[in-house]
Write an enzyme that holds these catalytic residues in place. Sequence first.
Site, mmCIF file in Angstrom:
data_model
loop_
_atom_site.group_PDB
_atom_site.id
_atom_site.type_symbol
_atom_site.label_atom_id
_atom_site.label_comp_id
_atom_site.label_asym_id
_atom_site.label_seq_id
_atom_site.Cartn_x
_atom_site.Cartn_y
_atom_site.Cartn_z
ATOM 1 N N HIS A 29 0.818 -1.218 0.000
ATOM 2 C CA HIS A 29 0.000 0.000 0.000
ATOM 3 C C HIS A 29 0.854 1.271 0.000
ATOM 4 O O HIS A 29 0.936 1.965 1.023
ATOM 5 C CB HIS A 29 -0.905 -0.003 1.232
ATOM 6 C CG HIS A 29 -1.871 -1.155 1.282
ATOM 7 N ND1 HIS A 29 -1.499 -2.420 1.653
ATOM 8 C CD2 HIS A 29 -3.190 -1.237 0.993
ATOM 9 C CE1 HIS A 29 -2.554 -3.244 1.592
ATOM 10 N NE2 HIS A 29 -3.579 -2.548 1.195
ATOM 11 N N HIS A 69 -2.439 -1.344 7.187
ATOM 12 C CA HIS A 69 -1.997 -1.485 5.797
ATOM 13 C C HIS A 69 -0.997 -0.417 5.410
ATOM 14 O O HIS A 69 -0.351 -0.531 4.375
ATOM 15 C CB HIS A 69 -3.199 -1.477 4.848
ATOM 16 C CG HIS A 69 -4.053 -0.259 4.961
ATOM 17 N ND1 HIS A 69 -4.905 -0.046 6.006
ATOM 18 C CD2 HIS A 69 -4.190 0.822 4.147
ATOM 19 C CE1 HIS A 69 -5.538 1.122 5.827
ATOM 20 N NE2 HIS A 69 -5.121 1.662 4.716
ATOM 21 N N LEU A 117 -9.074 -3.584 10.553
ATOM 22 C CA LEU A 117 -9.237 -2.161 10.873
ATOM 23 C C LEU A 117 -10.058 -1.954 12.137
ATOM 24 O O LEU A 117 -10.883 -2.789 12.515
ATOM 25 C CB LEU A 117 -9.861 -1.444 9.685
ATOM 26 C CG LEU A 117 -8.918 -1.322 8.473
ATOM 27 C CD1 LEU A 117 -9.651 -0.766 7.267
ATOM 28 C CD2 LEU A 117 -7.708 -0.457 8.800
ATOM 29 N N LYS A 239 -4.239 11.085 -0.638
ATOM 30 C CA LYS A 239 -3.715 9.735 -0.864
ATOM 31 C C LYS A 239 -2.722 9.788 -2.026
ATOM 32 O O LYS A 239 -3.006 10.389 -3.065
ATOM 33 C CB LYS A 239 -4.876 8.793 -1.187
ATOM 34 C CG LYS A 239 -4.531 7.323 -0.998
ATOM 35 C CD LYS A 239 -5.802 6.506 -0.785
ATOM 36 C CE LYS A 239 -5.532 5.016 -0.697
ATOM 37 N NZ LYS A 239 -6.735 4.274 -0.278
ATOM 38 N N GLU A 358 -17.932 -5.042 24.209
ATOM 39 C CA GLU A 358 -17.078 -6.222 24.327
ATOM 40 C C GLU A 358 -15.825 -6.146 23.461
ATOM 41 O O GLU A 358 -14.807 -6.753 23.795
ATOM 42 C CB GLU A 358 -17.874 -7.488 23.987
ATOM 43 C CG GLU A 358 -18.979 -7.819 24.988
ATOM 44 C CD GLU A 358 -20.279 -7.068 24.759
ATOM 45 O OE1 GLU A 358 -20.374 -6.317 23.764
ATOM 46 O OE2 GLU A 358 -21.208 -7.222 25.579
ATOM 47 N N HIS A 407 -22.239 -18.201 32.056
ATOM 48 C CA HIS A 407 -23.579 -18.445 31.497
ATOM 49 C C HIS A 407 -23.503 -19.295 30.232
ATOM 50 O O HIS A 407 -24.102 -18.980 29.198
ATOM 51 C CB HIS A 407 -24.306 -17.125 31.235
ATOM 52 C CG HIS A 407 -24.649 -16.386 32.507
ATOM 53 N ND1 HIS A 407 -23.684 -15.831 33.315
ATOM 54 C CD2 HIS A 407 -25.836 -16.143 33.106
ATOM 55 C CE1 HIS A 407 -24.269 -15.275 34.365
ATOM 56 N NE2 HIS A 407 -25.561 -15.450 34.263
ATOM 57 N N ASP A 415 -33.600 -17.305 30.703
ATOM 58 C CA ASP A 415 -33.283 -16.135 29.863
ATOM 59 C C ASP A 415 -33.389 -16.424 28.373
ATOM 60 O O ASP A 415 -33.566 -15.513 27.573
ATOM 61 C CB ASP A 415 -31.871 -15.622 30.183
ATOM 62 C CG ASP A 415 -31.879 -14.562 31.280
ATOM 63 O OD1 ASP A 415 -32.947 -13.964 31.519
ATOM 64 O OD2 ASP A 415 -30.827 -14.346 31.892
#
Lengths: 618, 618
Positions: A29, A69, A117, A239, A358, A407, A415
């Site tokens: 890249h 990258h 990413l 770029k 998470e 769990h 649940d």
Amino acid sequence: MANIDYWHEVAQQLRVDSIRSTTAAASGHPTSSMSGADLMAVLMSAYLRYDFANPKAPNNDHLIFSKGHAAPLLYAMYKAAGAISDAEMLTLRQFGSRIEGHPVPVLPYVDVATGSLGQGLPIGVGVALAGKYLDKLPYHVWVVLGDSEMAEGSIWEAFELAGHYQLDHLVGILDMNRLGQRGETMLGWNGDAYAARARAFGWHAIEIDGHDLGAINDAYAKAEQNTGAPTLIVAKTVKGKGFAEVENQPGWHGKPFPADMAQRAIAGLGGERNLIVQVQKPDDRQPAPRPDAQPFKAPTYEPGTSVATRTAYGDGLKALGAARPEVVALDGEVSNSTYAEYFAKAYPERFFEQYIAEQQLVGSAVGLQVRGYVPFASTFAAFFSRAYDFIRMAAISRANLKLSGSHAGVSIGEDGPSQMALEDLAMMRAVHGSVVLYPSDPNQTARLLNEMATHRGIAYIRTTREKTPVLYGADETFSIGGSRVVRQSDGDKVTVVGAGITLHEALKAYDQLKGEGIAIRVIDAYSVKPIDTATLHAAAQATGGRIVVVEDHWVEGGLGDAVLAAFAGDEARAASGPLPTVTKLGVHEMPGSGKPDELLDAAGISARHIVAAVKALL
Amino acid sequence: MANIDYWHEVAQQLRVDSIRSTTAAASGHPTSSMSGADLMAVLMSAYLRYDFANPKAPNNDHLIFSKGHAAPLLYAMYKAAGAISDAEMLTLRQFGSRIEGHPVPVLPYVDVATGSLGQGLPIGVGVALAGKYLDKLPYHVWVVLGDSEMAEGSIWEAFELAGHYQLDHLVGILDMNRLGQRGETMLGWNGDAYAARARAFGWHAIEIDGHDLGAINDAYAKAEQNTGAPTLIVAKTVKGKGFAEVENQPGWHGKPFPADMAQRAIAGLGGERNLIVQVQKPDDRQPAPRPDAQPFKAPTYEPGTSVATRTAYGDGLKALGAARPEVVALDGEVSNSTYAEYFAKAYPERFFEQYIAEQQLVGSAVGLQVRGYVPFASTFAAFFSRAYDFIRMAAISRANLKLSGSHAGVSIGEDGPSQMALEDLAMMRAVHGSVVLYPSDPNQTARLLNEMATHRGIAYIRTTREKTPVLYGADETFSIGGSRVVRQSDGDKVTVVGAGITLHEALKAYDQLKGEGIAIRVIDAYSVKPIDTATLHAAAQATGGRIVVVEDHWVEGGLGDAVLAAFAGDEARAASGPLPTVTKLGVHEMPGSGKPDELLDAAGISARHIVAAVKALL
């Protein structure tokens, strides 16, 4: 002005070298590297504090390329810093080289692998948490962001947590070059939008022209002076900057220049250079002192009582906290269910609430282990599926990461399926080098936690919501890769392998079958990976090659498949012969709500079904 | 005022019923339901347009409880709408009941399963995309959000995409009750912060007191009038509102009231009611007409050429677009690598760019299938690990979802491990009811795409980056659950099972072994799940029970484990006779960069290693 001229020379060298390495590799890249070259030239020349002779120096800054990258730019910086040779830089993407297509910590200057990413910033948050709250050192964490990855939700988890924890030594450098892989990004050059989002999440934001070396310098200076909040530098860039043929053109993502183009580009950039930048070293400071380590004193549970293994996780983690000052804990806003709260209450300064985020939970853990802490991250086992890409990448980062999922399975009861982990064993087995533990007893759980803390690498422990009878004495030992034969006699006809909740069903089946004169061997396969191949082989041989495996998990990829694989050959080990006769009991149909016993029975993994499976084999 | 009084009565009924059902169940979330009761009372009485007698009516509004744990409130609404009986509502969380702990589409009024936080809004975005761009119907999508879940990155993916696509018929209703499961949320009652974030992501935001019925009414009226952008209503609420003993108290998340408390609460709320709210029906309108379906005309590839299966994915998807007007496509900003761009260019009105936001990619797809579209979502196979929780939940949603993952395995070469899918087969096998396909040839890929489109459920196809030789004729057929014996003779000594790139290595091994006088049977196991058990059994029997499985995937959970599982279980044994000896070749060590051939060889899955494994078995 002298500085500006020098920085310009450094930036041009970084561009030239990014072109040289990618053209030599015939892949990679270059254009994504060229856009960020000015930003990196000023950073390494005037702000970065890093001792390349001592990558583990505690007060080193951390530089994380979240846009992995752009690795050619990073490697060009390492060359410019004198850390790697020009020749090694030119081995980019070759088989066996440390100079991989995306950064990996095979190179000692790379903290963590990037390339998926949206992960560098969450991990940077973890490093910055370590710096501010544990090490109490003034190092900065510089994270280079691409604009495409700003679409990743994990980026905004990082923004919110960094704002919440006021991580003022964290600086995001957004290389806003407008073009993603297949065209314009969602926001293009709308720097105001990025800045507004950052501010809404509690950050400082500075918008600059990312090719104006003076403006870059000012922005870093401001970022270093900011207090109470992290800083995002929104740098408008082009770029392919520096080579008019490709500047701001679509179709040049991830494409090296052919030799003739590369020659023109390098000539236009002023040719090859071999400047060595004197990167500043950090002040020689040590992290905040830790208390001395103590022997691990496991919590103990009396046979005859019933205790959930998740409770033992909480107790054991707290005991680890007392024994090991490097142990830290994180949780995804469910610490009163995972029982990480026992640790949090005992060692609040080593506990980091990550809320319902998470990916950030795992990202922070990976960041904390960069600084040598041993992070235990917990949530419901089902919700680690939210962070699977982070766990996958943590393996590429060679991270020392401990995960605890509570769990597990249908046995959670009312649940319903959204809260039931039924794929976590499959998911975690398929992580390179992972350890997967699924204890059946609280004393065992506590002992295994200490094994996890000692083991270097990714280790996962699966705990059960329901209380289960204490099986083992408090003085027994358990090991990664081990198992326990809990029932055996000379006349055993069938081996039944269980773990966690299903081991208790197997023991009920044992009692029932014994009453009918059928002896079975019962194995507690608490180490799902590595699995105890030798014990399984011996049991198979002793019981006529008849095995029943029972698990509270989908039938695919879990304990059943692990047991079968123990009888297959692989590259390293020839199969010992034909497969034994194996019956796999696991969850086949989508469960609903219900009582744990009802659901275990409906799933076909209760004692009654084990009895039937044993009889069917005879 | 008459309205206000009526809405208050409805709200009190919703509270009372949320308490009654959870107390009857002895589990569940009354306090999280009570905070949102006023919001829902006004919504169902004055704004929701839904024909409960006809849940599939095209112009029905959609109501999604992103905070799925407030299910008792949702069920109370269904009772108040006359859709379910009081008696059924009181079966909450009982085994066999449709009234599960979290909403599932076993109930016809529930579009999708929720309960893993942060998913309802992304899915709502997909429904709203369908409404605005495909159905072209004026229905609204109302998404009830909890404040804890606002920490999920997936929420911000939904915010950015909804803003980008100007989904003005999407309304988020944030029940900001301050308290999460284990204490205060990150932002507590800081409604300004939520509103600022929403606005920075391109939404309208309205802050109100979520218990002021007039203010709620005004907010919905404004939301309905807004154009050009979605609306977030930030409603400040009190957890447990209506029962002073628990209002705004910690420690009452997910806890039903004991009978005596419930009695006091219900009395204080004015007792039980059985109001039936006349929910407005939508205008009787039909979706924008679609062109007629056409026969599928697969693209064809000539034997003797080499074509990557990812290219065939692009070609085949475009052909599906021509044949099936209900097929839509989405991609995570890599459509020029997955080749979804062929579809995007041919059918731009049916293509939805999701940028680098894989959770939203899957969330949008799940939302689109709610409205009967057949979504194909593509990205690099490795990056579906980012969306595993969404895929897991899609199974609970009984979703009709097609996923395509490109760039599988070490054979992608130079980019290195961050871009290599090495766990996707394990991950996708452990999804309930999933189909997992891994074609070896472009003609086969195109044919299998049509099978995926026809099949109802979750189907995943894994494609290869590299070009591989065309093996099959364009007129051959392939099926879900099938396989193809590509080399066989009477004297076969060993069966070699491959798929995708490794099938081609197996064919090279065949040639080499043939030169040495060793005949092998080669099976293309393109359907990894369900796997073709009968063909494997026959091959095992014909080749002396000797099997080598070779896959470009970690050794855990993939094709090797699938083949082993085909020889476990009662049915498998009944059909198979003696059990085979199996050698599993897969990836054991962390790969780096390199050429595809170098990496296949280093991983131990090249022809050379297959030859060695075959000889070791003889």
